[in-house]
Motif scaffolding. Structure first.
Motif, mmCIF file in Angstrom:
data_model
loop_
_atom_site.group_PDB
_atom_site.id
_atom_site.type_symbol
_atom_site.label_atom_id
_atom_site.label_comp_id
_atom_site.label_asym_id
_atom_site.label_seq_id
_atom_site.Cartn_x
_atom_site.Cartn_y
_atom_site.Cartn_z
ATOM 1 N N GLY A 140 0.917 -1.187 0.036
ATOM 2 C CA GLY A 140 -0.016 -0.174 -0.151
ATOM 3 C C GLY A 140 0.685 1.554 0.019
ATOM 4 O O GLY A 140 0.147 2.509 -0.300
ATOM 5 N N ASP A 141 2.066 1.242 0.324
ATOM 6 C CA ASP A 141 3.072 2.342 0.236
ATOM 7 C C ASP A 141 3.750 2.181 -1.101
ATOM 8 O O ASP A 141 4.723 2.991 -0.991
ATOM 9 C CB ASP A 141 3.839 2.283 1.605
ATOM 10 N N LYS A 142 3.318 1.528 -1.790
ATOM 11 C CA LYS A 142 4.065 1.433 -3.256
ATOM 12 C C LYS A 142 5.467 0.864 -3.146
ATOM 13 O O LYS A 142 6.127 0.702 -4.263
ATOM 14 C CB LYS A 142 4.220 2.806 -4.004
ATOM 15 N N LYS A 143 5.723 0.183 -1.991
ATOM 16 C CA LYS A 143 6.944 -0.614 -1.908
ATOM 17 C C LYS A 143 6.739 -1.850 -2.379
ATOM 18 O O LYS A 143 5.644 -2.605 -2.262
ATOM 19 C CB LYS A 143 7.540 -0.356 -0.551
ATOM 20 N N ALA A 144 7.982 -2.782 -2.830
ATOM 21 C CA ALA A 144 7.828 -4.045 -3.229
ATOM 22 C C ALA A 144 8.125 -5.226 -2.145
ATOM 23 O O ALA A 144 8.601 -4.512 -1.099
ATOM 24 C CB ALA A 144 8.777 -4.523 -4.415
ATOM 25 N N LEU A 145 7.375 -6.140 -2.055
ATOM 26 C CA LEU A 145 7.661 -7.219 -1.260
ATOM 27 C C LEU A 145 7.761 -8.574 -2.064
ATOM 28 O O LEU A 145 7.106 -9.023 -2.679
ATOM 29 C CB LEU A 145 6.457 -7.338 -0.313
ATOM 30 N N GLN A 146 8.976 -9.213 -1.694
ATOM 31 C CA GLN A 146 9.029 -10.416 -2.063
ATOM 32 C C GLN A 146 8.377 -11.368 -1.312
ATOM 33 O O GLN A 146 8.358 -11.746 -0.277
ATOM 34 C CB GLN A 146 10.522 -10.955 -2.039
ATOM 35 N N ALA A 147 7.280 -12.006 -2.060
ATOM 36 C CA ALA A 147 6.414 -12.832 -1.252
ATOM 37 C C ALA A 147 6.438 -14.333 -1.464
ATOM 38 O O ALA A 147 5.915 -15.159 -0.672
ATOM 39 C CB ALA A 147 4.860 -12.328 -2.118
ATOM 40 N N GLY A 148 7.252 -14.800 -2.403
ATOM 41 C CA GLY A 148 7.669 -16.209 -2.434
ATOM 42 C C GLY A 148 8.900 -16.489 -3.428
ATOM 43 O O GLY A 148 9.080 -15.654 -4.323
ATOM 44 N N THR A 149 9.795 -17.299 -3.269
ATOM 45 C CA THR A 149 10.934 -17.772 -4.269
ATOM 46 C C THR A 149 10.979 -19.235 -4.528
ATOM 47 O O THR A 149 10.644 -19.900 -3.633
ATOM 48 C CB THR A 149 12.282 -17.195 -3.534
ATOM 49 N N SER A 150 11.301 -19.394 -5.787
ATOM 50 C CA SER A 150 11.525 -20.928 -6.229
ATOM 51 C C SER A 150 12.770 -20.849 -6.917
ATOM 52 O O SER A 150 13.030 -20.168 -7.940
ATOM 53 C CB SER A 150 10.421 -21.057 -7.304
ATOM 54 N N HIS A 151 13.680 -21.590 -6.456
ATOM 55 C CA HIS A 151 15.069 -21.929 -6.750
ATOM 56 C C HIS A 151 15.429 -22.895 -7.650
ATOM 57 O O HIS A 151 15.111 -24.112 -7.302
ATOM 58 C CB HIS A 151 16.034 -21.930 -5.496
ATOM 59 N N ASN A 152 16.183 -22.794 -8.739
ATOM 60 C CA ASN A 152 16.773 -23.971 -9.547
ATOM 61 C C ASN A 152 18.161 -23.990 -8.844
ATOM 62 O O ASN A 152 19.046 -23.156 -9.157
ATOM 63 C CB ASN A 152 16.628 -23.510 -10.811
ATOM 64 N N LEU A 153 18.420 -24.911 -8.202
ATOM 65 C CA LEU A 153 19.610 -25.223 -7.429
ATOM 66 C C LEU A 153 20.787 -26.008 -8.255
ATOM 67 O O LEU A 153 21.880 -26.112 -8.007
ATOM 68 C CB LEU A 153 19.568 -25.950 -6.320
ATOM 69 N N GLY A 154 20.351 -26.122 -9.660
ATOM 70 C CA GLY A 154 21.217 -26.958 -10.612
ATOM 71 C C GLY A 154 21.789 -28.284 -9.853
ATOM 72 O O GLY A 154 20.927 -28.929 -9.149
ATOM 73 N N GLN A 155 23.090 -28.347 -9.832
ATOM 74 C CA GLN A 155 23.795 -29.549 -9.115
ATOM 75 C C GLN A 155 24.404 -29.274 -8.042
ATOM 76 O O GLN A 155 25.361 -29.952 -7.686
ATOM 77 C CB GLN A 155 24.705 -30.419 -10.314
ATOM 78 N N ASN A 156 24.349 -28.006 -7.854
ATOM 79 C CA ASN A 156 25.051 -27.550 -6.579
ATOM 80 C C ASN A 156 25.220 -28.140 -5.373
ATOM 81 O O ASN A 156 26.243 -28.545 -4.919
ATOM 82 C CB ASN A 156 24.641 -25.938 -6.534
ATOM 83 N N PHE A 157 24.173 -28.304 -4.881
ATOM 84 C CA PHE A 157 23.933 -29.278 -3.759
ATOM 85 C C PHE A 157 24.279 -30.916 -3.914
ATOM 86 O O PHE A 157 24.971 -31.403 -2.834
ATOM 87 C CB PHE A 157 22.472 -29.258 -2.975
ATOM 88 N N ALA A 158 23.981 -31.301 -5.033
ATOM 89 C CA ALA A 158 24.126 -32.391 -5.326
ATOM 90 C C ALA A 158 25.989 -32.764 -5.283
ATOM 91 O O ALA A 158 26.415 -33.788 -4.544
ATOM 92 C CB ALA A 158 23.697 -33.074 -6.567
#
Lengths: 488, 488
Positions: free
Chosen positions: A230-248
């Motif tokens: 409501g104050d025109k600022k942005a809010l990150q409301a959810g994220t979806s990550h492609n982690l590739g093979q980094n954690f593997a």
């Protein structure tokens, strides 16, 4: 409910804090940055949770539970990941207290752990350590697991729901045989998040992906939904990550492919949190308090009976029975406020709590077979027959749901601007809202703009069209069309 | 599923561990005593959770969420309470990691907290610190709040589900104006626990209260449900505490009464945990694995299609459609196992996982309009028409639910003995089971018997009748009739 709220337009921050408190959503816990979620606020979160839980189950995901405690060495396994979380980790070092004759109860120094334990800030590392045991062959894939859990990030500047040291969330962690499948999962979840935000929270969002600087520590690519408050600022409301093979790779999770070769597993992770409750407040609230979308409202209709004595109360109670029956039958969540506070006090309180519809019934209404039906979203008040009330309420709830969405969408459109020069950009950022413009793709430009204006790239929208654009800062050809804004 | 289980009768403990692993319920996490709850085990817990959540909401309770972290000083506020939990507290002392050139990632010594923080072992202290703010007058009472949460008790000897460092539970915390109301709440919840155990988990329980030595640290009186496991040992499956004014006094929570005087608030707290999953395994499991009561089973009917080629598979798939429709319509939880493992392998696996009913359908069944319906509880196998299957399955699920309960009840009765001398007592304890006898009420007797036999007073049953009894140990007149057993 003794006093009203600070005006939303002139002091958004104080307005927000006052709603959280006066609508009985949450308050601060004793340990810095922690939050007590009160019953009304928790029911709101629980409704969101239930909706999203159904969505992910319908798409083949299952829930599980992984431990709160992660060995320090696990966190250190993925280099970018530990960099991202090292500065906000709650660390458990001891396991006993004891009485001390002078100091009272102290930590028993003899209970020191050999290896310190981290309270999970997120669970990639512990989950991938387990997946290593669970995955041998392509037959074990995909794994589509989610968990509802608490996580801890020791934040310095906290704000109820928006940024707290401990918060509740869901974190999905999936494992796939191919890069394509992981990418599809990442985007499928992004779409579920968009649906959750728009179709249930009535909150329009932009879908896009993050710049390198803003992505998740350990991800190849972070997709997000971004909403305008409501104050025109942005809010990150959810994220979806492609982690590739980094954690593997960090946890050496290999599998035998169909073709009998060996490969590292592909991963995604994704989350939404109690921050969504803050988003709902800031997207829909007004100077009277919360305005809740009916689909997630703990109470969809509040009934305010008006009676001066026992006889009137009995009459009103009896008169309301068909309404109750109808609500039960249709699964409408309702509440009757029979407390002995004044009707005016009750109106204010339930407006503050954002209940979409209010039904007032007094002795005269009983005589005339009438009731007063008031909408929270636009303040409309109508005198209707009890039959009309019963008939119209389901439709009204839908109307309110759609109305809140349209209003928020209009607000987002009205406050999204395209600019072509850096002067225009700075002027617009100062006024607030989303700014859509070209960016040359360099981290240097991104940092310079951030230092200059405090605005950050909220996302590179999925529908970007950078071909004809130049970078507002460097004047070079744009690599991406981006959305800039100041953000929470 | 390559090998069977260790025999239940000769090595109950190995049998239990093997079921937990082979039925894919849970495994150990990397930090000592922690548990990873796998999807199948988690769904079982989630079903139990959903049932109990409905029960407490129907009785006027609401959910909320209190922080994981408790200041050390809060825990120390109630003397008995801190004594009870001091020896198993995970303590957070630092809030950052940093890179060290020699040692890698280390805990940043500069991030040491001024006051150490405890990871909640239970939430009485933090909740009563909050209730102090919420309660001023009798109008604020009662407060009937529950939370579903994780808690941590740093245990030395852990066992999956039964005793883990971190576990999931619900903890109810209520506040009342009078001692009578608090006592009623304590017993009302005990009755809900009894219903949960008996009517849903199909597990008969004794209801009673604990001796002073065995009660909750900080309670006036601890009520409990106690169940008999397959090895005749007792398991405490849920506790409901009348806390009197102990926590109100520790946190100075006073209220203005209707009569305009000031009084301390009365409290209760109560909990059941993921331990219930362990209870279900040990109450119902057999040498083939789990046997799940239908009301909590993640899968109530598993369908095993048998087909040698695509054409047969198509035929079976089509043949099964009315069954699917019927299950969907009736809300029966089912799963079709179309994996390419052999029918025999699948039978074993789903028996291990305790699915109450198995429906086998092969090409010949399609031709004859038949199917094979097998019960997990007693192994009965019948050839039925598809119509009969559809018709009979809801009733069969009820029969299995009741059958498991009756069988467990018979087992409990067969293994509960009344004794009159200490020699009889010792002989009986050695053989196992519950022993019902007189106790003089002295802690000395209780300790002596425990040291002598390892058996403890599981509860003083609500239906005790001590009048004619003498204490089996001291020979004095009995103060209570008690249930003795060795316990988990």
């Amino acid at each position: 409910m003794s006093k009203g709220l600070p005006p939303k337009d002139s002091d958004f921050s104080a307005w927000y804090n006052a709603i959280v408190s006066k609508a009985d959503l949450a308050e601060h816990g004793p340990v810095k940055g922690t939050m007590v979620i009160k019953p009304y606020g928790f029911q709101l979160w629980d409704n969101i949770k239930e909706i999203f839980d159904k969505m992910i189950k319908a798409t083949g995901h299952t829930n599980a539970y992984f431990p709160l405690f992660i060995p320090k060495s696990y966190l250190a396994q993925e280099a970018e990941h530990v960099d991202g979380f090292a500065k906000e980790c709650a660390v458990v070092t001891h396991t006993r207290l004891k009485a001390d004759p002078e100091k009272g109860i102290i930590v028993d120094p003899e209970s020191k752990l050999e290896e310190e334990v981290i309270v999970r800030p997120t669970s990639e590392t512990i989950i991938w350590a387990m997946y290593k045991k669970w995955i041998q062959s392509y037959r074990d894939l995909p794994i589509l697991i989610n968990q509802w859990a608490n996580v801890v990030r020791w934040e310095m500047r906290t704000r109820l729901f928006l940024r707290t040291s401990e918060f509740l969330w869901q974190e999905g962690h999936t494992a796939h045989a191919t890069a394509e499948e992981a990418q599809k999962e990442t985007l499928d979840i992004l779409e579920l998040y968009r649906q959750l935000a728009e179709d249930y929270l009535a909150m329009p969002v932009l879908t896009g992906f993050k710049s390198e600087a803003e992505k998740f520590a350990g991800a190849n690519k972070t997709y997000c939904i971004e909403a305008m408050m409501g104050d025109k600022k942005a809010l990150q409301a959810g994220t979806s990550h492609n982690l590739g093979q980094n954690f593997a790779k960090a946890f050496d999770v290999r599998f035998q492919t169909k073709e009998n070769t060996e490969a590292f597993v592909y991963a995604t992770s994704w989350g939404v949190s109690t921050r969504l409750v803050g988003a709902v407040i800031m997207a829909h609230g007004d100077d009277k308090g919360l305005r809740l979308p009916p689909k997630i409202a703990p109470i969809q209709v509040v009934i305010i009976p008006i009676a001066r004595d026992e006889a009137q109360a009995e009459m009103v109670k009896k008169y309301l029975q068909p309404v109750r029956d109808s609500f039960e039958e249709k699964g409408i969540r309702y509440h009757e406020d029979w407390t002995d506070r004044s009707p005016g006090f009750k109106f204010n309180e339930w407006e503050m709590k954002g209940v979409p519809l209010r039904l007032e019934v007094g002795p005269r209404d009983v005589e005339n077979n009438k009731a007063v039906l008031a909408r929270r979203d636009n303040g409309d008040k109508n005198i209707v027959s009890l039959e009309e009330a019963k008939e119209s309420i389901p439709n009204l709830l839908e109307e309110i749901q759609e109305g809140l969405f349209s209003q928020a969408l209009q607000f987002q459109k009205d406050n999204t601007h395209t600019v072509e020069t850096y002067d225009e950009f700075k002027a617009q950022i100062k006024k607030g809202g989303f700014v859509r413009c070209g960016w040359d793709g360099s981290p240097e430009t991104e940092t310079a703009i951030k230092n200059d204006t405090k605005a950050t790239i909220r996302c590179i929208p999925l529908d970007e069209n950078p071909l004809e654009l130049t970078c507002i800062y460097s004047g070079k050809p744009a690599l991406h069309e981006v959305i800039y804004a100041k953000a929470y």
